[in-house]
Design a protein around this motif. Structure first.
Motif, mmCIF file in Angstrom:
data_model
loop_
_atom_site.group_PDB
_atom_site.id
_atom_site.type_symbol
_atom_site.label_atom_id
_atom_site.label_comp_id
_atom_site.label_asym_id
_atom_site.label_seq_id
_atom_site.Cartn_x
_atom_site.Cartn_y
_atom_site.Cartn_z
ATOM 1 N N THR A 165 67.109 55.864 92.326
ATOM 2 C CA THR A 165 65.993 56.751 91.976
ATOM 3 C C THR A 165 64.640 56.211 92.419
ATOM 4 O O THR A 165 63.612 56.811 92.108
ATOM 5 C CB THR A 165 65.937 56.970 90.446
ATOM 6 O OG1 THR A 165 65.701 55.713 89.797
ATOM 7 C CG2 THR A 165 67.238 57.562 89.928
ATOM 8 N N THR A 199 58.533 62.081 90.008
ATOM 9 C CA THR A 199 58.842 62.017 88.578
ATOM 10 C C THR A 199 59.809 63.110 88.142
ATOM 11 O O THR A 199 60.794 62.848 87.440
ATOM 12 C CB THR A 199 57.547 62.117 87.761
ATOM 13 O OG1 THR A 199 56.661 61.075 88.170
ATOM 14 C CG2 THR A 199 57.841 61.970 86.273
ATOM 15 N N GLU A 200 59.554 64.367 88.557
ATOM 16 C CA GLU A 200 60.404 65.477 88.127
ATOM 17 C C GLU A 200 61.803 65.346 88.719
ATOM 18 O O GLU A 200 62.810 65.541 88.020
ATOM 19 C CB GLU A 200 59.775 66.813 88.552
ATOM 20 C CG GLU A 200 60.624 68.050 88.228
ATOM 21 C CD GLU A 200 60.902 68.200 86.738
ATOM 22 O OE1 GLU A 200 61.901 68.860 86.385
ATOM 23 O OE2 GLU A 200 60.128 67.654 85.917
ATOM 24 N N GLU A 203 63.177 62.610 89.737
ATOM 25 C CA GLU A 203 63.812 61.445 89.118
ATOM 26 C C GLU A 203 64.423 61.819 87.772
ATOM 27 O O GLU A 203 65.505 61.336 87.413
ATOM 28 C CB GLU A 203 62.800 60.316 88.933
ATOM 29 C CG GLU A 203 63.425 59.065 88.319
ATOM 30 C CD GLU A 203 62.411 57.975 88.065
ATOM 31 O OE1 GLU A 203 62.799 56.928 87.528
ATOM 32 O OE2 GLU A 203 61.226 58.179 88.387
ATOM 33 N N ARG A 204 63.740 62.682 87.039
ATOM 34 C CA ARG A 204 64.283 63.108 85.747
ATOM 35 C C ARG A 204 65.621 63.819 85.922
ATOM 36 O O ARG A 204 66.591 63.550 85.192
ATOM 37 C CB ARG A 204 63.290 64.026 85.032
ATOM 38 C CG ARG A 204 63.750 64.474 83.641
ATOM 39 C CD ARG A 204 62.803 65.495 83.057
ATOM 40 N NE ARG A 204 62.752 66.718 83.856
ATOM 41 C CZ ARG A 204 63.689 67.677 83.796
ATOM 42 N NH1 ARG A 204 64.731 67.553 82.990
ATOM 43 N NH2 ARG A 204 63.576 68.763 84.545
ATOM 44 N N GLN A 244 68.154 61.297 87.041
ATOM 45 C CA GLN A 244 68.499 60.383 85.958
ATOM 46 C C GLN A 244 69.426 61.050 84.949
ATOM 47 O O GLN A 244 70.356 60.427 84.425
ATOM 48 C CB GLN A 244 67.228 59.884 85.265
ATOM 49 C CG GLN A 244 67.471 58.676 84.362
ATOM 50 C CD GLN A 244 67.990 57.480 85.123
ATOM 51 O OE1 GLN A 244 67.408 57.068 86.127
ATOM 52 N NE2 GLN A 244 69.116 56.925 84.675
ATOM 53 N N GLU A 245 69.179 62.349 84.677
ATOM 54 C CA GLU A 245 70.081 63.074 83.784
ATOM 55 C C GLU A 245 71.491 63.122 84.359
ATOM 56 O O GLU A 245 72.477 62.945 83.638
ATOM 57 C CB GLU A 245 69.558 64.494 83.554
ATOM 58 C CG GLU A 245 68.312 64.572 82.675
ATOM 59 C CD GLU A 245 67.796 66.001 82.558
ATOM 60 O OE1 GLU A 245 68.431 66.910 83.137
ATOM 61 O OE2 GLU A 245 66.775 66.210 81.878
ATOM 62 N N THR A 304 64.089 52.299 84.297
ATOM 63 C CA THR A 304 65.355 53.039 84.373
ATOM 64 C C THR A 304 66.533 52.261 83.814
ATOM 65 O O THR A 304 67.605 52.828 83.625
ATOM 66 C CB THR A 304 65.659 53.430 85.831
ATOM 67 O OG1 THR A 304 65.829 52.232 86.602
ATOM 68 C CG2 THR A 304 64.542 54.257 86.424
#
Length: 646
Positions: free
Chosen positions: A543, A548-549, A551-552, A555-556, A576
């Protein structure tokens, strides 16, 4: 300029027997070709004797009688039938030779590709992709003629020349000597020409290899972007032009090599009939010790001599072509003779199916990269490697354990050996000392197939091939159904985005996925992991290059991907991996610390230093809920409130 390949090595067997082995599976068809060649050559050798009979027995009988029209009709019928039968034989012969040659070439190309698939990762990092492509395309393509036509051409012309020579000797051995008086000289010259052609062929293929490498580097998407960003398009064009000019010079030189020789041979054969007529005059008048030469014999002999010219020249040419092709075969065999540095051990067993995430263990692992696999040199063994120094070790005596289903993180400065560690798990590299185990089994004792299914990877820059999104996801599991592909995409948070494209799952990704964003490529790579369902997942900076968006979303998807399986994550973004079950600190190839996020912050070692560098520096002060405070890069206890001040 390209660097010349070193001399061939490995299998000491001469090239020609190895070529013969390529044709061995088609021996039945080759026998049929040989029968066809001998039959056609025998028929061709028979034709001059029919011509002699036409003159001496049918038209101008030696007894002085009238022409024998019945005999003439039979002889003419035979002379007409021979080329018809020979042509039919030639059609079947061409089909068989084409089938044999192209099939053998396909076998060779397939063997080469299959062998390259077994080579270790280090071989490809040390070899230009264009050079590999050149050997598969240019070199294998360059031997097409040898495999498709040369063997038959040699056999056909050899039989034709032999039968013609025998017939010429039968007709007149004296005239045969005159016709072939310069052949020994031609043979000597041909050998020298062949040597030069062979050297030129190797240089030409080296130049083609370099051109292919330049093309692959400069015209790939990455190469084009690099050239445009740094305004180097003209420089890349000039680099290609230089190699192109060199290639042209070599091609012209190769084309002209031997031209003078063949011109002399053709000239000799052109004037030989005149010399034959002169010699025949002396023989008929008795000056040469014989008056038995008839008009029919003379016509038949000159016919044979004329028919001898083309097969003999073709035989010389094809012999030179064989010598040229030997250089190409040597380059191909050089790759086939390379032994993979990482092979499956005899008696290797599949990894046991535990039904849960796999336990990963490093036992006193040390690693140093072996010498580059330079083509033409056998890889040196451990005993023959360069003297070991501290600087040569990428990893030194690393020991750690990751329990099944746990999330472990590896942190450390760039170049500390983090990625190398993860590459040892699926055995992309071989440990120099120590052992890497999955569920208690040394990865060297596991089958490659089970190891490949057990370990999945998501890297910072995932690779997508030029195809549809569905094909790229399904690559992780042979025979995956559309429903399985879609479910994997949903789990990876990419399904809705895919469906927003006009072509949905049939959207073409482009070379290396350049038609997609970084986050989209990353989530497709994660979808592959869901479809593959490995017991061990390696995340290498998955990541770090995302906004940022995105990555979210990624990450989910990663949180779901790591559930129920052992995960080893490399991350420079320490935010992270704060929830990792265990964090390992690696520095200069050594494991210097391990523990949880809070424990490592408390100790104030490598991890704490990296954390301060990432979240605060200079007069920046950071306070965290665990009561550890960092000021000017120093760490000490503080029981104040949990916040971060910048």
């Amino acid at each position: 300029m390209s660097t010349p390949d070193p001399p061939a090595y490995g299998d000491p067997t001469p090239v020609l027997p190895r070529i013969a082995r390529l044709l061995a599976p088609y021996r039945t068809m080759m026998i049929a070709v040989a029968i066809a060649v001998v039959t056609a050559a025998a028929l061709s050798a028979l034709a001059p004797f029919l011509t002699k009979a036409v003159f001496d027995d049918a038209l101008f009988p030696t007894d002085g009688g009238d022409p024998d029209l019945t005999l003439l009709a039979w002889l003419v019928a035979g002379m007409c039938a021979i080329p018809v039968v020979t042509a039919l034989i030639g059609i079947g012969q061409n089909y068989l030779t084409s089938t044999i040659g192209n099939s053998a070439m396909a076998d060779l190309r397939g063997r080469l590709f299959e062998h390259l698939q077994t080579m270790e990762l280090g071989f490809f990092t040390a070899t230009k992709t264009g050079s590999i492509q050149s050997r598969l395309a240019n070199d294998v393509g360059g031997v097409r003629t040898v495999l498709t036509d040369t063997a038959t051409t040699i056999l056909q012309n050899a039989v034709t020349v032999s039968s013609a020579l025998i017939a010429m000797v039968i007709l007149s051995w004296q005239l045969t000597i005159i016709a072939l008086v310069l052949m020994p000289v031609f043979v000597v010259v041909q050998v020298r020409v062949g040597r030069r052609r062979r050297r030129l062929a190797r240089k030409t293929q080296e130049s083609l290899s370099e051109m292919t490498a330049i093309t692959e580097e400069a015209l790939s998407v990455s190469g084009i972007l690099l050239a445009k960003v740094f305004n180097r398009s003209e420089a890349e064009t000039e680099r290609y032009r230089d190699e192109n000019r060199r290639q042209t010079r070599l091609q012209v030189e190769a084309a002209m090599t031997g031209r003078t020789f063949f011109a002399l041979v053709q000239t000799f054969f052109a004037i030989t009939p005149a010399l034959i007529y002169l010699a025949a005059g002396f023989m008929i008048t008795g000056s040469a010790g014989g008056a038995t030469l008839t008009a029919g014999t003379l016509v038949a002999f000159t016919t044979l001599q004329g028919r001898l010219q083309m097969p003999l020249i073709q035989l010389m040419r094809v012999t030179l072509d064989v010598q040229t092709s030997i250089a190409l075969f040597r380059r191909i065999f050089e790759y086939l003779d390379l032994d993979p540095a990482i092979i499956e051990r005899p008696g290797a067993q599949p990894l046991p199916d535990t039904g849960r995430g796999g336990a990963v263990e490093f036992r006193d692992v040390s690693f140093q990269y072996p010498p580059p696999r330079i083509l033409g040199q056998q890889p040196r063994g451990t005993d023959e490697a360069d003297p070991v120094t501290e600087a040569t070790w990428v990893l030194r005596d690393v020991s750690l354990q990751v329990e099944p289903g746990r999330l472990a993180a590896i942190v450390g400065p760039s170049g500390s050996g983090k990625t190398t560690m993860t590459y040892l798990i699926p055995r992309f590299h071989e440990v120099t000392r120590g052992a890497v185990l999955i569920d208690g089994v040394d990865v060297r004792d596991a089958t490659a197939e089970s190891l490949g299914r057990a370990v999945g990877m998501v890297t910072q820059e995932p690779y997508l091939f030029h195809g549809t999104i569905a094909e790229n996801i399904a690559y992780a599991k042979e025979g995956a159904t559309p429903d399985e592909v879609e479910q994997a995409a949903r789990d990876a948070n990419i399904h809705d985005r895919i469906m927003s494209f006009p072509d949905g799952y049939e959207t073409i990704t482009g070379e290396r996925g350049y038609r997609l964003s970084g986050g989209e490529k990353q989530r497709i790579a994660i979808a592959r992991v869901f479809l593959m369902n490995p017991r061990v997942l390696v995340l290498d900076e998955a990541t770090s290059a995302l906004d940022t968006e995105t990555e979210r979303l990624v990450q989910e998807a990663l949180d779901r991907a790591t559930h129920g399986r052992t995960t080893i994550a490399i991350a420079h973004r320490l935010s992270t991996i704060q929830n990792a079950d265990v964090i390992f600190g690696l520095e200069d190839g050594e494991l210097v610390e391990q523990g949880t996020h809070a424990e490592l912050l408390e100790r104030g070692g490598l991890y704490a230093r990296l954390y301060v560098e990432q979240f605060g520096s200079g007069s920046v002060e950071a306070r965290f809920s665990d009561g550890v405070r960092y000021t000017d890069g120093r760490c000490f206890r503080d029981h104040h409130r949990a916040d971060v001040a910048f």
